[in-house]
Write a protein that holds these residues in place. Structure first.
Motif, PDB file in Angstrom:
ATOM      1  N   LEU A 307     -13.034   6.815  -6.409  1.00  0.00           N
ATOM      2  CA  LEU A 307     -12.736   6.026  -5.201  1.00  0.00           C
ATOM      3  C   LEU A 307     -12.388   4.584  -5.559  1.00  0.00           C
ATOM      4  N   ILE A 308     -13.203   3.962  -6.394  1.00  0.00           N
ATOM      5  CA  ILE A 308     -12.948   2.573  -6.772  1.00  0.00           C
ATOM      6  C   ILE A 308     -11.689   2.476  -7.635  1.00  0.00           C
ATOM      7  N   LYS A 309     -11.466   3.435  -8.512  1.00  0.00           N
ATOM      8  CA  LYS A 309     -10.247   3.422  -9.323  1.00  0.00           C
ATOM      9  C   LYS A 309      -9.002   3.528  -8.447  1.00  0.00           C
ATOM     10  N   THR A 310      -9.078   4.349  -7.412  1.00  0.00           N
ATOM     11  CA  THR A 310      -7.932   4.491  -6.514  1.00  0.00           C
ATOM     12  C   THR A 310      -7.699   3.207  -5.736  1.00  0.00           C
ATOM     13  N   ALA A 311      -8.765   2.574  -5.270  1.00  0.00           N
ATOM     14  CA  ALA A 311      -8.630   1.305  -4.550  1.00  0.00           C
ATOM     15  C   ALA A 311      -8.038   0.225  -5.452  1.00  0.00           C
ATOM     16  N   ARG A 312      -8.408   0.250  -6.712  1.00  0.00           N
ATOM     17  CA  ARG A 312      -7.933  -0.738  -7.678  1.00  0.00           C
ATOM     18  C   ARG A 312      -6.487  -0.460  -8.090  1.00  0.00           C
ATOM     19  N   GLY A 313      -6.060   0.783  -7.945  1.00  0.00           N
ATOM     20  CA  GLY A 313      -4.703   1.147  -8.310  1.00  0.00           C
ATOM     21  C   GLY A 313      -4.578   1.776  -9.677  1.00  0.00           C
ATOM     22  N   THR A 314      -5.705   2.002 -10.367  1.00  0.00           N
ATOM     23  CA  THR A 314      -5.653   2.626 -11.689  1.00  0.00           C
ATOM     24  C   THR A 314      -5.696   4.156 -11.602  1.00  0.00           C
ATOM     25  N   LEU A 315      -5.957   4.691 -10.416  1.00  0.00           N
ATOM     26  CA  LEU A 315      -5.849   6.119 -10.152  1.00  0.00           C
ATOM     27  C   LEU A 315      -4.964   6.276  -8.920  1.00  0.00           C
ATOM     28  N   LYS A 316      -4.040   7.188  -8.966  1.00  0.00           N
ATOM     29  CA  LYS A 316      -3.090   7.345  -7.867  1.00  0.00           C
ATOM     30  C   LYS A 316      -3.665   8.195  -6.741  1.00  0.00           C
ATOM     31  N   ALA A 317      -3.183   7.942  -5.533  1.00  0.00           N
ATOM     32  CA  ALA A 317      -3.690   8.638  -4.350  1.00  0.00           C
ATOM     33  C   ALA A 317      -3.566  10.146  -4.492  1.00  0.00           C
ATOM     34  N   ALA A 318      -2.454  10.602  -5.072  1.00  0.00           N
ATOM     35  CA  ALA A 318      -2.256  12.041  -5.233  1.00  0.00           C
ATOM     36  C   ALA A 318      -3.341  12.652  -6.111  1.00  0.00           C
ATOM     37  N   ALA A 319      -3.773  11.913  -7.129  1.00  0.00           N
ATOM     38  CA  ALA A 319      -4.831  12.404  -8.008  1.00  0.00           C
ATOM     39  C   ALA A 319      -6.164  12.473  -7.265  1.00  0.00           C
ATOM     40  N   LEU A 320      -6.455  11.463  -6.436  1.00  0.00           N
ATOM     41  CA  LEU A 320      -7.689  11.490  -5.650  1.00  0.00           C
ATOM     42  C   LEU A 320      -7.684  12.681  -4.704  1.00  0.00           C
ATOM     43  N   ILE A 363     -11.258  -4.116  -1.725  1.00  0.00           N
ATOM     44  CA  ILE A 363     -12.586  -3.806  -1.187  1.00  0.00           C
ATOM     45  C   ILE A 363     -12.455  -3.007   0.103  1.00  0.00           C
ATOM     46  N   LYS A 364     -11.532  -3.438   0.964  1.00  0.00           N
ATOM     47  CA  LYS A 364     -11.303  -2.685   2.206  1.00  0.00           C
ATOM     48  C   LYS A 364     -10.774  -1.289   1.900  1.00  0.00           C
ATOM     49  N   MET A 365      -9.818  -1.206   0.982  1.00  0.00           N
ATOM     50  CA  MET A 365      -9.243   0.090   0.631  1.00  0.00           C
ATOM     51  C   MET A 365     -10.320   1.047   0.143  1.00  0.00           C
ATOM     52  N   ALA A 366     -11.239   0.543  -0.688  1.00  0.00           N
ATOM     53  CA  ALA A 366     -12.324   1.389  -1.195  1.00  0.00           C
ATOM     54  C   ALA A 366     -13.166   1.921  -0.041  1.00  0.00           C
ATOM     55  N   GLY A 367     -13.506   1.044   0.904  1.00  0.00           N
ATOM     56  CA  GLY A 367     -14.289   1.476   2.060  1.00  0.00           C
ATOM     57  C   GLY A 367     -13.546   2.497   2.899  1.00  0.00           C
ATOM     58  N   LYS A 524       8.281   7.265  14.054  1.00  0.00           N
ATOM     59  CA  LYS A 524       9.489   7.438  14.858  1.00  0.00           C
ATOM     60  C   LYS A 524      10.423   8.420  14.165  1.00  0.00           C
ATOM     61  N   ASP A 525      10.787   9.457  14.902  1.00  0.00           N
ATOM     62  CA  ASP A 525      11.729  10.462  14.397  1.00  0.00           C
ATOM     63  C   ASP A 525      11.282  11.053  13.058  1.00  0.00           C
ATOM     64  N   GLY A 526       9.981  11.328  12.967  1.00  0.00           N
ATOM     65  CA  GLY A 526       9.444  11.948  11.773  1.00  0.00           C
ATOM     66  C   GLY A 526       9.237  11.020  10.602  1.00  0.00           C
ATOM     67  N   MET A 527       9.485   9.726  10.789  1.00  0.00           N
ATOM     68  CA  MET A 527       9.315   8.752   9.710  1.00  0.00           C
ATOM     69  C   MET A 527       8.093   7.897   9.998  1.00  0.00           C
ATOM     70  N   LEU A 528       7.111   7.960   9.100  1.00  0.00           N
ATOM     71  CA  LEU A 528       5.860   7.230   9.250  1.00  0.00           C
ATOM     72  C   LEU A 528       5.908   5.970   8.381  1.00  0.00           C
ATOM     73  N   THR A 529       5.920   4.813   9.023  1.00  0.00           N
ATOM     74  CA  THR A 529       5.978   3.544   8.292  1.00  0.00           C
ATOM     75  C   THR A 529       4.566   3.015   8.116  1.00  0.00           C
ATOM     76  N   MET A 530       4.162   2.851   6.856  1.00  0.00           N
ATOM     77  CA  MET A 530       2.787   2.495   6.536  1.00  0.00           C
ATOM     78  C   MET A 530       2.736   1.208   5.724  1.00  0.00           C
ATOM     79  N   PRO A 531       1.989   0.203   6.210  1.00  0.00           N
ATOM     80  CA  PRO A 531       1.806  -1.025   5.435  1.00  0.00           C
ATOM     81  C   PRO A 531       1.064  -0.747   4.124  1.00  0.00           C
ATOM     82  N   ALA A 532       1.002  -1.742   3.270  1.00  0.00           N
ATOM     83  CA  ALA A 532       0.290  -1.621   1.998  1.00  0.00           C
ATOM     84  C   ALA A 532      -1.161  -1.227   2.229  1.00  0.00           C
ATOM     85  N   GLN A 533      -1.665  -0.387   1.359  1.00  0.00           N
ATOM     86  CA  GLN A 533      -3.072   0.040   1.351  1.00  0.00           C
ATOM     87  C   GLN A 533      -3.553   0.427   2.752  1.00  0.00           C
ATOM     88  N   SER A 534      -2.921   1.443   3.290  1.00  0.00           N
ATOM     89  CA  SER A 534      -3.258   1.886   4.646  1.00  0.00           C
ATOM     90  C   SER A 534      -3.506   3.394   4.670  1.00  0.00           C
TER      91      SER A 534
END
Length: 541
Positions: A307-320, A363-367, A524-534
Motif C-alpha cells: 500500500l505504501i509503495k503504491t502511494a509512493r509510486g514505487t509499485l504500480k496500481a496494476a500490481a497492487l 499520505i492521502k493516497m495511502a489512506g 462523459k461518453d465512456g471517458m473517465l477523467t481522473m485527477p492525479a492520485q485519485s
C-alpha cells in the motif's frame, strides 16, 4: 410616504446586494474545492465483523483527569470523534496492569491498570461504544507475562527452595509448569532465575517470561480470562505475537488460536479475533489454517508494504490490484470465512508521514488505497492527521495524540516519558484539520464514508478488468449480495482519461470518489477523467 417608500427600496436593494455577494462567495469557494462534492450517498453500515478499526494507545490518546496520562474515560469522551470519522471498531492496546508504559507485560489478566482507570470505567466505555455501534477489541497478550505476575513470582520462589537434586512437582507448585524453565541455558533468550541454577525463556525481554501454552491448566486459566472480558462486553481480541507462542511450530500456534477462538464463540457467536503474525505473505496465509477470521496483512501493510509503495509510486496500481486478487484467492482457499486485516503502520513502526517524507498527497493516497481494501482496515491513532514519529525508538512511535497545537489544551497527554521531545508534525492538529476541507483528516473522513456507503468495498469478490490494468492505472469490480461496483485507480501524478466503454463497468455511473483536494472526477461518453492520485467508485443506477 414617498420618502419612506424610497428608504424601504434602498434597504431592499442593499439586502439583495448582500445576498448576491454571499452567493458569489459560496460559489467561489465551491469552485476552489472542485465545484462541490455531489455524490454523498445514504450510509449502508452492516452490523457484522467487517468493520473500520481505530487502534488506540490509551496512554497517549486523551487525558480525562489532567494527570498527563491518557485513560479509559478519555477514550469514552472521544467516541463521538471516532464515530464521526466513520470508524465502527476500536482496538485498545493493552489495558491490564503492567510495570511498563506500553503494558505488553501483564501482571494481572483480570484487572485494569490503575493509570487507565477502573473496571467500572471500562464497562462504561464498552457500553458507550456499543450505543454508537462501535465494537471493542482488546489486546490479548498470552505469549508471555510480566516477571511481576504472581504466577512467575510463585514459580521462582518455589525453585529457589527446591533441592538441587530434586525435580519440580506440579502438585507442589502448579505455576512451575506455566513457564519454560530449564536447568540449562538453552539459548540467548534464556535467563537465570536469581538465586538458583534454573533458567527461564524470555524471547522478547528478560522481564517478559514466555508462557508454556502446552500446559492445560494454564490454557484453562486463559479461557477463564477470556470469559471475564467477554462478560465485560468485549467483542474481540487482538492476539499479540501469535507466531511466537512456540517458535517455529506454526501448527501448534494455530491450534492455540483456534482453541481460544472456538471457546469464545461458544459464549459469543459473533466473537472476532485478529492475530499478529509479523511475517511475509505465505506465512500469514498459512496461519489461516487456524480457522480464525483475521490475520494482519503484513504484505499489504508495513512501512515497506504494497500500500505504501503504491502511494509512493514505487509499485504500480496494476500490481497492487493483482495482489488484492491474490490475497482473496489464497486466503479464502485456506479459510473461506477469512476477513483480511489490512493496515498502513502500527505502534511498532515508523509513522506513514515519516515513511512518505511528509508528502501530503502520498499520505492521502495511502489512506485512500487502504480504505478500498477488502476486509477490516486498521488505522493507527494519529495517522488520520499525518502525525510524526522519529527513528526506531518505540516511545517515539507512540507520542501524544495531537488534539491541539496547544500542549496545555484539554485532553492533551504528555506521552511516554522517554520519547524524544523534538518530534514535530508537519501537519496541523485535529482542531484545525477539522475546519480544513482539504486536510488529511477530512480526506480520511470521506474515504471512510465511501466505505460505509458501499458494503461491496469490504465484502465484495474482486475481479480484475484486465484491459484497464496497466501501469499506474487499474480497475476492478467488487460483487457482494447481488450488487456490483467498479473501482478505478489513478496512482500517477498526472491527470488521466480512462476509456471504460466496452468494459464491465461501461454502463456504470460515478457513485463517489477520492481526490487530493476535492478536484472533480468526470464521466462523459465512456471517458473517465481522473485527477492525479485519485480513486473513483462507479455503480449502475
Amino acid at each position: 410616504m414617498k420618502k419612506n417608500s424610497i428608504f424601504k427600496h434602498c434597504v431592499l436593494r442593499r439586502l439583495l446586494c448582500l445576498v448576491l455577494i454571499a452567493v458569489l462567495c459560496v460559489t467561489a469557494l465551491a469552485g476552489c474545492s472542485g465545484r462541490g462534492y455531489k455524490y454523498e450517498q445514504k450510509l449502508n453500515i452492516i452490523d457484522d465483523n467487517y468493520r473500520n478499526y481505530y487502534e488506540i494507545f490509551v496512554y497517549s490518546f486523551y487525558d480525562s483527569d489532567g494527570d498527563g496520562t491518557g485513560d479509559l474515560n478519555g477514550v469514552t469522551q472521544k467516541l463521538d470523534y471516532i464515530q464521526d470519522m466513520g470508524f465502527n471498531g476500536i482496538w485498545l492496546m493493552p489495558i491490564m496492569p503492567s510495570d511498563t508504559y506500553h503494558k505488553y507485560d501483564v501482571k494481572n489478566y483480570c484487572e485494569i491498570d490503575p493509570k487507565y482507570g477502573t473496571i467500572d470505567d471500562f464497562k462504561n466505555l464498552v457500553g458507550e461504544a456499543h450505543k454508537r455501534g462501535i465494537n471493542v477489541v482488546i489486546d490479548m497478550v498470552i505469549n508471555h507475562t510480566s516477571s511481576s505476575h504472581k504466577w512467575f513470582i510463585d514459580a521462582c520462589s518455589y525453585l529457589r527452595k527446591l533441592d538441587k537434586d530434586k525435580e519440580p512437582e506440579v502438585a507442589e507448585c502448579p505455576y512451575v509448569e506455566y513457564y519454560h524453565f530449564s536447568r540449562e541455558k538453552v539459548n540467548d533468550t534464556y535467563y537465570r532465575v536469581s538465586g538458583t541454577d534454573w533458567f527461564y525463556e524470555g524471547s522478547f525481554w528478560s522481564e517478559m517470561p514466555d508462557l508454556n501454552l502446552a500446559c492445560e491448566p494454564l490454557i484453562e486459566e486463559l479461557y477463564n480470562t477470556a470469559d471475564f472480558w467477554l462478560d465485560m462486553g468485549v467483542d474481540g481480541f487482538r492476539m499479540d505475537a501469535a507466531m511466537h507462542f512456540e517458535e517455529n511450530q506454526p501448527e501448534f500456534n494455530e491450534q492455540v488460536l483456534n482453541g481460544l477462538y472456538e471457546h469464545c464463540r461458544e459464549k459469543n457467536p459473533d466473537f472476532y479475533m485478529v492475530s499478529e503474525v509479523w511475517a511475509g505473505f505465505s506465512t500469514v496465509r498459512d496461519y489461516y489454517a487456524s480457522m480464525t477470521p483475521s490475520m494482519f496483512n503484513f504484505d499489504a501493510g508495513n512501512t515497506e508494504g504494497k500500500l505504501i509503495k503504491t502511494a509512493r509510486g514505487t509499485l504500480k496500481a496494476a500490481a497492487l490490484a493483482g495482489s488484492m486478487v491474490r490475497y482473496q484467492n489464497e486466503f479464502s482457499q485456506i479459510n473461506p470465512d477469512y476477513i483480511d486485516a489490512p493496515f498502513l503502520t502500527n505502534h511498532d513502526m515508523g509513522r506513514v508521514s515519516n515513511v512518505l517524507m511528509n508528502d501530503e498527497n502520498d499520505i492521502k493516497m495511502a489512506g485512500g488505497l487502504l480504505m478500498m481494501m477488502n476486509g477490516s482496515p486498521f488505522v493507527y491513532y494519529g495517522e488520520e492527521i499525518g502525525m510524526a514519529s522519529k527513528g526506531s525508538k518505540d516511545e517515539n512511535k507512540r507520542i501524544a495524540m495531537l488534539w491541539s497545537s496547544d500542549s496545555t489544551a484539554a485532553g492533551m497527554t504528555k506521552g511516554p516519558a522517554d520519547a524524544d521531545k523534538d518530534i514535530n508534525s508537519a501537519f496541523d492538529a485535529v482542531d484545525k484539520q477539522l475546519k480544513d476541507e482539504n486536510s488529511i483528516l477530512n480526506y480520511y473522513k470521506r474515504a471512510l464514508r465511501l466505505r460505509n456507503e458501499n458494503p461491496e468495498i469490504a465484502r465484495g469478490e474482486i475481479t480484475l478488468i484486465d484491459s484497464l490494468c496497466q501501469g499506474y492505472q487499474a480497475a476492478i469490480t467488487k460483487s457482494y449480495n447481488g450488487s456490483t461496483i467498479g473501482i478505478v485507480y489513478n496512482t500517477s501524478d498526472e491527470v488521466i482519461t480512462v476509456d471504460i466503454s466496452g468494459t464491465e463497468i461501461s454502463d456504470m455511473q460515478i457513485r463517489g470518489y477520492l481526490t487530493l483536494n476535492n478536484e472533480e472526477i468526470k464521466l462523459k461518453d465512456g471517458m473517465l477523467t481522473m485527477p492525479a492520485q485519485s480513486i473513483c467508485i462507479l455503480k449502475q443506477r
